[in-house]
Design a protein around this motif. Structure first.
Motif, PDB file in Angstrom:
ATOM      1  N   GLU A 187       0.485  -1.524   0.343  1.00 12.03           N
ATOM      2  CA  GLU A 187      -0.012  -0.038  -0.189  1.00 12.03           C
ATOM      3  C   GLU A 187       0.743   1.400   0.232  1.00 12.03           C
ATOM      4  OE1 GLU A 187      -2.384  -0.108   3.261  1.00 12.03           O
ATOM      5  OE2 GLU A 187      -3.889  -1.779   2.462  1.00 12.03           O
ATOM      6  N   ALA A 188       1.927   1.104   0.881  1.00 10.85           N
ATOM      7  CA  ALA A 188       2.773   2.418   0.589  1.00 10.85           C
ATOM      8  C   ALA A 188       3.485   2.722  -0.487  1.00 10.85           C
ATOM      9  CB  ALA A 188       3.793   2.199   1.861  1.00 10.85           C
ATOM     10  N   ASP A 191       0.930   4.558  -3.019  1.00 13.17           N
ATOM     11  CA  ASP A 191       0.591   5.777  -2.719  1.00 13.17           C
ATOM     12  C   ASP A 191       2.206   7.051  -3.123  1.00 13.17           C
ATOM     13  OD1 ASP A 191      -2.179   4.739  -1.564  1.00 13.17           O
ATOM     14  OD2 ASP A 191      -0.836   3.965   0.686  1.00 13.17           O
ATOM     15  N   ARG A 192       2.845   6.071  -3.009  1.00 15.84           N
ATOM     16  CA  ARG A 192       4.467   6.832  -3.949  1.00 15.84           C
ATOM     17  C   ARG A 192       4.536   7.139  -4.966  1.00 15.84           C
ATOM     18  NH1 ARG A 192       7.355   8.827  -6.128  1.00 15.84           N
ATOM     19  NH2 ARG A 192       9.647   8.819  -5.436  1.00 15.84           N
ATOM     20  N   SER A 194       0.862   7.017  -6.943  1.00 16.00           N
ATOM     21  CA  SER A 194      -0.416   7.604  -7.017  1.00 16.00           C
ATOM     22  C   SER A 194      -1.020   7.704  -6.088  1.00 16.00           C
ATOM     23  CB  SER A 194      -0.457   7.830  -8.748  1.00 16.00           C
ATOM     24  OG  SER A 194      -1.947   8.718  -8.668  1.00 16.00           O
ATOM     25  N   LEU A 195      -1.768   8.669  -5.556  1.00 18.80           N
ATOM     26  CA  LEU A 195      -2.885   8.698  -5.287  1.00 18.80           C
ATOM     27  C   LEU A 195      -3.764   9.070  -5.545  1.00 18.80           C
ATOM     28  CD1 LEU A 195      -1.264  10.872  -1.982  1.00 18.80           C
ATOM     29  CD2 LEU A 195      -1.859   9.251  -2.207  1.00 18.80           C
ATOM     30  N   ARG A 197      -7.226   7.830  -7.615  1.00 18.16           N
ATOM     31  CA  ARG A 197      -7.870   6.205  -7.885  1.00 18.16           C
ATOM     32  C   ARG A 197      -8.129   5.150  -9.195  1.00 18.16           C
ATOM     33  NH1 ARG A 197     -11.991   5.436  -3.559  1.00 18.16           N
ATOM     34  NH2 ARG A 197     -12.179   8.131  -2.317  1.00 18.16           N
ATOM     35  N   SER A 201      -4.284   0.523  -8.751  1.00 20.59           N
ATOM     36  CA  SER A 201      -4.176   0.877  -7.413  1.00 20.59           C
ATOM     37  C   SER A 201      -5.390  -0.403  -6.626  1.00 20.59           C
ATOM     38  CB  SER A 201      -4.370   1.955  -7.378  1.00 20.59           C
ATOM     39  OG  SER A 201      -3.197   2.370  -8.169  1.00 20.59           O
ATOM     40  N   LYS A 205      -4.601  -3.285  -3.493  1.00 19.76           N
ATOM     41  CA  LYS A 205      -4.763  -3.273  -2.346  1.00 19.76           C
ATOM     42  C   LYS A 205      -5.550  -4.299  -2.253  1.00 19.76           C
ATOM     43  CE  LYS A 205      -4.063   1.574  -1.603  1.00 19.76           C
ATOM     44  NZ  LYS A 205      -4.226   3.148  -1.383  1.00 19.76           N
TER      45      LYS A 205
END
Length: 239
Positions: A187-188, A191-192, A194-195, A197, A201, A205
């Motif tokens: 997950e990290a 998020d690194r 792109s945040l 949606r 991704s 997760k």
């Protein structure tokens, strides 16, 4: 006796010849003047070439031979040049650095990978402790599972079971923590990148969460099958 064809008067563009068919002259056809080789009789000697003709013929033959040799040498030199160019291109391609997207390209230099021996073990331990601190501080799911492990690990140590069963009880609890840490790292990383949606991704997760759920189910099954019968006997003895 057959009649020999007679030769007509020669014209500027050619000559006329008589064609004898069945002993009679059928027609007269024009033909180009052709020089026939002289007929040699026995004992006849071919006249020798003059000095100028001999020198001229010899020099012409030598010139043609030299031209042929020059053409062959030029072709050989061209083939060698093409081979040298192909070899140079192949060597350049072999020495060409790989692109970053190539799976065989070497990884970029990492200064933290240069440690060896006890220094590497010391840095690895510090990084692991930092990872635990981050997981405890940032991941609520890991905190909940760590609390559950703090309860189940002492119980697994104290419960009167065989060594193999004890290992299964403790290993199932530790497996849940391991899978949760891996899920948090995935997950990290996402998020690194792109945040926003994105379907991929979300899928990554969700797969990590499914892995955690499988580990929890395995832990629950192990404890129920091993500790369940003991708990039932204890309850019956108390009643």
């Amino acid at each position: 006796m057959p009649i020999r064809p007679s030769t007509a008067a020669r014209a500027s563009t050619g000559a006329l010849r008589a064609v004898d068919i069945d002993g009679e002259t059928a027609s007269i056809e024009p033909f180009d003047e052709v020089s026939e080789p002289p007929v040699t009789h026995p004992g006849h000697r071919t006249p020798a070439l003059s000095g100028v003709e001999a020198v001229t013929g010899a020099s012409g033959g030598e010139r043609r031979a030299e031209e042929d040799r020059a053409d062959i040498d030029a072709k050989i030199d061209g083939g060698r040049a093409a081979y040298d160019d192909a070899s140079a291109d192949a060597e350049d391609r072999a020495n060409e650095p790989l692109s970053p997207d190539d799976p065989l390209a070497p990884l970029p230099f990492n200064p933290y990978k240069g440690n060896r021996g006890l220094t590497r073990a010391w840095h690895a331990m510090k990084n692991s402790l930092a990872g635990f601190r981050v997981a405890i501080r940032e991941e609520s799911a890991f905190r909940q599972e760590l609390t559950l492990a703090a309860i189940l690990i002492p119980c697994g140590v104290l419960v009167p079971v065989e060594p193999v069963s004890r290992v299964l009880l403790l290993g199932s609890v530790l497996l849940v923590l391991i899978v949760e840490l891996l899920n948090s790292s995935v997950e990290a990383a996402i998020d690194r990148i792109s945040l926003e949606r994105h379907e991929l991704s979300r899928r990554a997760k969700d797969l990590g969460s499914a892995a955690v759920m499988v580990a929890l189910g395995m832990c629950l099954m192990t404890w129920v099958l091993i500790v369940g019968p003991l708990a039932v006997r204890w309850v019956k003895a108390m009643l």
